[in-house]
Design a protein around this motif. Structure first.
Motif, mmCIF file in Angstrom:
data_model
loop_
_atom_site.group_PDB
_atom_site.id
_atom_site.type_symbol
_atom_site.label_atom_id
_atom_site.label_comp_id
_atom_site.label_asym_id
_atom_site.label_seq_id
_atom_site.Cartn_x
_atom_site.Cartn_y
_atom_site.Cartn_z
ATOM 1 N N GLN A 185 34.291 29.864 37.260
ATOM 2 C CA GLN A 185 33.977 31.041 36.458
ATOM 3 C C GLN A 185 34.221 32.299 37.298
ATOM 4 O O GLN A 185 33.787 32.363 38.448
ATOM 5 C CB GLN A 185 32.525 30.996 35.987
ATOM 6 C CG GLN A 185 32.192 29.754 35.177
ATOM 7 C CD GLN A 185 30.769 29.768 34.674
ATOM 8 O OE1 GLN A 185 30.369 30.701 33.980
ATOM 9 N NE2 GLN A 185 30.005 28.744 35.010
ATOM 10 N N ILE A 186 34.909 33.263 36.699
ATOM 11 C CA ILE A 186 35.288 34.469 37.439
ATOM 12 C C ILE A 186 34.870 35.706 36.658
ATOM 13 O O ILE A 186 35.220 35.870 35.477
ATOM 14 C CB ILE A 186 36.808 34.497 37.717
ATOM 15 C CG1 ILE A 186 37.193 33.337 38.642
ATOM 16 C CG2 ILE A 186 37.240 35.832 38.300
ATOM 17 C CD1 ILE A 186 38.656 33.291 38.998
ATOM 18 N N GLU A 187 34.120 36.558 37.305
ATOM 19 C CA GLU A 187 33.719 37.837 36.708
ATOM 20 C C GLU A 187 34.941 38.751 36.641
ATOM 21 O O GLU A 187 35.705 38.872 37.590
ATOM 22 C CB GLU A 187 32.638 38.485 37.575
ATOM 23 C CG GLU A 187 31.940 39.659 36.921
ATOM 24 C CD GLU A 187 30.875 39.233 35.933
ATOM 25 O OE1 GLU A 187 30.804 39.890 34.880
ATOM 26 O OE2 GLU A 187 30.159 38.255 36.216
ATOM 27 N N GLY A 188 35.142 39.380 35.473
ATOM 28 C CA GLY A 188 36.276 40.290 35.321
ATOM 29 C C GLY A 188 37.613 39.568 35.373
ATOM 30 O O GLY A 188 38.581 40.087 35.935
ATOM 31 N N LEU A 189 37.673 38.377 34.772
ATOM 32 C CA LEU A 189 38.883 37.553 34.846
ATOM 33 C C LEU A 189 40.100 38.267 34.261
ATOM 34 O O LEU A 189 41.174 38.278 34.856
ATOM 35 C CB LEU A 189 38.651 36.231 34.114
ATOM 36 C CG LEU A 189 39.854 35.289 34.006
ATOM 37 C CD1 LEU A 189 40.348 34.879 35.386
ATOM 38 C CD2 LEU A 189 39.499 34.058 33.174
ATOM 39 N N TYR A 190 39.935 38.862 33.092
ATOM 40 C CA TYR A 190 41.061 39.526 32.446
ATOM 41 C C TYR A 190 41.631 40.626 33.336
ATOM 42 O O TYR A 190 42.842 40.716 33.549
ATOM 43 C CB TYR A 190 40.626 40.097 31.102
ATOM 44 C CG TYR A 190 41.692 40.930 30.420
ATOM 45 C CD1 TYR A 190 42.757 40.329 29.771
ATOM 46 C CD2 TYR A 190 41.637 42.330 30.435
ATOM 47 C CE1 TYR A 190 43.736 41.090 29.146
ATOM 48 C CE2 TYR A 190 42.606 43.097 29.822
ATOM 49 C CZ TYR A 190 43.651 42.472 29.185
ATOM 50 O OH TYR A 190 44.629 43.224 28.582
ATOM 51 N N GLU A 191 40.753 41.484 33.863
ATOM 52 C CA GLU A 191 41.212 42.590 34.702
ATOM 53 C C GLU A 191 41.923 42.061 35.950
ATOM 54 O O GLU A 191 42.906 42.654 36.420
ATOM 55 C CB GLU A 191 40.027 43.471 35.094
ATOM 56 C CG GLU A 191 39.470 44.316 33.957
ATOM 57 C CD GLU A 191 38.678 43.515 32.939
ATOM 58 O OE1 GLU A 191 38.280 42.363 33.261
ATOM 59 O OE2 GLU A 191 38.469 44.020 31.821
ATOM 60 N N ARG A 192 41.441 40.956 36.490
ATOM 61 C CA ARG A 192 42.055 40.386 37.685
ATOM 62 C C ARG A 192 43.469 39.871 37.390
ATOM 63 O O ARG A 192 44.402 40.088 38.178
ATOM 64 C CB ARG A 192 41.170 39.255 38.194
ATOM 65 C CG ARG A 192 41.521 38.753 39.583
ATOM 66 C CD ARG A 192 40.365 37.962 40.126
ATOM 67 N NE ARG A 192 40.659 37.324 41.389
ATOM 68 C CZ ARG A 192 39.775 36.638 42.085
ATOM 69 N NH1 ARG A 192 38.540 36.516 41.643
ATOM 70 N NH2 ARG A 192 40.107 36.080 43.230
ATOM 71 N N LEU A 193 43.611 39.197 36.252
ATOM 72 C CA LEU A 193 44.934 38.700 35.874
ATOM 73 C C LEU A 193 45.895 39.840 35.564
ATOM 74 O O LEU A 193 47.073 39.789 35.919
ATOM 75 C CB LEU A 193 44.809 37.774 34.665
ATOM 76 C CG LEU A 193 44.272 36.376 34.954
ATOM 77 C CD1 LEU A 193 43.959 35.657 33.647
ATOM 78 C CD2 LEU A 193 45.284 35.572 35.762
ATOM 79 N N VAL A 194 45.395 40.871 34.898
ATOM 80 C CA VAL A 194 46.240 42.023 34.587
ATOM 81 C C VAL A 194 46.751 42.669 35.868
ATOM 82 O O VAL A 194 47.940 43.013 35.983
ATOM 83 C CB VAL A 194 45.465 43.037 33.725
ATOM 84 C CG1 VAL A 194 46.181 44.389 33.695
ATOM 85 C CG2 VAL A 194 45.317 42.515 32.308
ATOM 86 N N ALA A 195 45.879 42.840 36.848
ATOM 87 C CA ALA A 195 46.296 43.443 38.115
ATOM 88 C C ALA A 195 47.382 42.606 38.783
ATOM 89 O O ALA A 195 48.352 43.146 39.334
ATOM 90 C CB ALA A 195 45.092 43.583 39.044
ATOM 91 N N PHE A 196 47.246 41.280 38.714
ATOM 92 C CA PHE A 196 48.247 40.389 39.312
ATOM 93 C C PHE A 196 49.585 40.521 38.600
ATOM 94 O O PHE A 196 50.635 40.646 39.242
ATOM 95 C CB PHE A 196 47.743 38.946 39.242
ATOM 96 C CG PHE A 196 48.767 37.905 39.635
ATOM 97 C CD1 PHE A 196 49.244 37.835 40.941
ATOM 98 C CD2 PHE A 196 49.258 37.002 38.707
ATOM 99 C CE1 PHE A 196 50.180 36.882 41.301
ATOM 100 C CE2 PHE A 196 50.190 36.050 39.059
ATOM 101 C CZ PHE A 196 50.653 35.985 40.360
#
Length: 444
Positions: free
Chosen positions: A409-420
């Motif tokens: 489980q990752i907090e802020g998963l969407y934002e992390r993927l978008v940054a990548f």
């Protein structure tokens, strides 16, 4: 049989033969005797891939004319890179015209059917990619370039978000200006975005959209594959509007467009074949319920090109035009010990999982991890059981070559993927949910 079908617009034979006549002097086609008919084209020209065409694309990028098509390209564009690194695709005036011819009827029909007279929001991305040219030819096109001058002008007159917002290089400022404009657009009647998740994230920072946009009539977005769940969530947030599925469109080509019944039918401004178990079929030869890989021929110099898209034939319109639903990317695969997982299979296995969940490789051991947003509840045993439907995966698990499925489980998963994905050069509005991410770098 082929000559009969060549005159059938459903199979694109007439379009193909016009293209072959125009491009007969191109070096690539000359090596195969410059075929001029559908039958000779399919007999002589091999199926190809981006890797196989790379030397030809390198020659074009180096300044050579008449390589894949007459003259030089008018632009280059980079693919989103969902199944690997970004690919450089040349665009010709004829290729852009093919995009326009495919998309303009959809937009015209939507505006007419839903009586769109107020403002519209056609998603644009911030200018996060550096300005680039190759031999004086621009890399990248404005979003309106695919609509042509007539509808490009119409969009400019009706847009809820000023077009110059797309020139904003700072994502935070781009988002602030976009939200400010959308909040002020009380007369918004139409939203057209690619990813429903993209729009959901904008809605998170806006007032109640049912009260904000009482005149909203239409939402057009991806609804198939990994976007199915987010699209349903978007429809629930905007119940006053009709949800229309997007067709299948990529940097390389437009494969399907929604018709007046919102059904994704095969684009007639191109030539498409469909590969299944080593056989290449035309549109009318497909079987309902069959799964196929798309092979496209385009006016941008891609001949019998594997797009990497897998589609399901859901039936036929008027018994002839195939209805094609996007299933996933064939180029997204993971094979740690011989299990060879592909995205279309993983997508089906993850149906019980929450939206925006995906499978990735376990960086610390030989196995897989189900990644979800923090706080998401998931029955890992059910997902593991569905993955076991792949006999190679089941064998590898039983032989302990693969470790048990884990949940992260990752907090802020969407934002992390978008940054990548932004760091990879993908445009923000083009980022789509994926069921399988075999590249562990996203988590670094």
């Amino acid at each position: 049989m082929l000559s009969r079908q060549a005159s059938d617009p459903i199979n694109g034979g007439a379009w193909l033969e016009a293209l072959l006549a125009d491009n007969a002097a191109a070096s690539y086609l000359r090596q195969f005797g410059s075929p001029l008919t559908l039958q000779s084209f399919r007999q002589r020209v091999p199926i190809t891939s981006y890797e196989a065409l790379a030397p030809w694309l390198d020659r074009i990028a180096a300044g050579e004319s008449d390589a894949l098509f007459p003259g030089r390209p008018c632009a280059f564009e980079l693919t989103g890179g969902s199944s690997g690194g970004s690919k450089l695709i040349p665009y010709t005036p004829q290729g852009l015209a093919a995009f326009e011819n495919a998309l303009m009827p959809w937009l015209a029909e939507a505006v007419s059917r839903f009586s769109i007279s107020g403002s519209v929001y056609l998603a644009t991305s911030p200018a996060t990619r550096p300005t680039q040219q190759i031999c004086g030819i621009p890399v990248g096109l404005p979003d309106g370039a695919y609509l042509g001058p007539q509808w490009g002008h119409w969009v400019a007159q009706h847009t809820a978000v000023p077009l110059d917002v797309a020139k904003e290089t700072n994502v935070t400022l781009w988002r602030e200006r976009t939200l400010e404009s959308l909040a002020a657009a009380r007369d918004l009647e139409m939203i057209s975005v690619w990813s429903p998740t993209f729009m959901l994230r904008l809605l998170d920072d806006l007032p109640d959209p049912r009260e904000l946009w009482p005149r909203l009539k239409l939402i057009s977005c991806w609804t198939a594959g990994a976007s199915r769940g987010p699209a349903e969530a978007l429809a629930a947030r905007l119940p006053q509007a009709h949800l229309q599925p997007k067709g299948l469109m990529s940097t390389e080509c437009v494969v399907t467009v929604p018709n007046a019944q919102d059904v994704p039918v095969l684009n007639c401004h191109g030539f498409f074949e469909f590969e299944r178990e080593g056989r290449l079929l035309l549109g009318q030869e497909l079987e309902k319920g069959g799964s196929y890989e798309v092979v496209a021929t385009t006016a941008n110099g891609l001949y019998r090109y594997r797009t990497g898209d897998r589609v399901l034939c859901a039936g036929f319109i008027d018994g002839r035009a195939p209805v094609l639903e996007f299933q996933g990317r064939t180029g997204i695969t993971s094979d740690l010990v011989g299990e060879k997982l592909v995205e279309a299979f993983v997508l089906e296995a993850l149906r019980p999982a929450p939206d925006w969940s995906f499978l990735t490789v376990n960086d610390g051991r030989s196995g897989y991890v189900l990644v979800t947003e923090a706080g998401a509840k998931v029955d890992l045993a059910v997902i593991e059981s569905r993955l076991m439907d792949n006999p190679q995966y089941a064998y590898a698990r039983h032989m302990q070559q693969l470790s048990p499925l884990e949940h992260r489980q990752i907090e802020g998963l969407y934002e992390r993927l978008v940054a990548f994905r932004l760091a990879q050069g993908t445009r923000l509005a083009d980022i789509k949910p994926l069921a399988l991410i075999p590249d562990a770098r996203w988590s670094k």
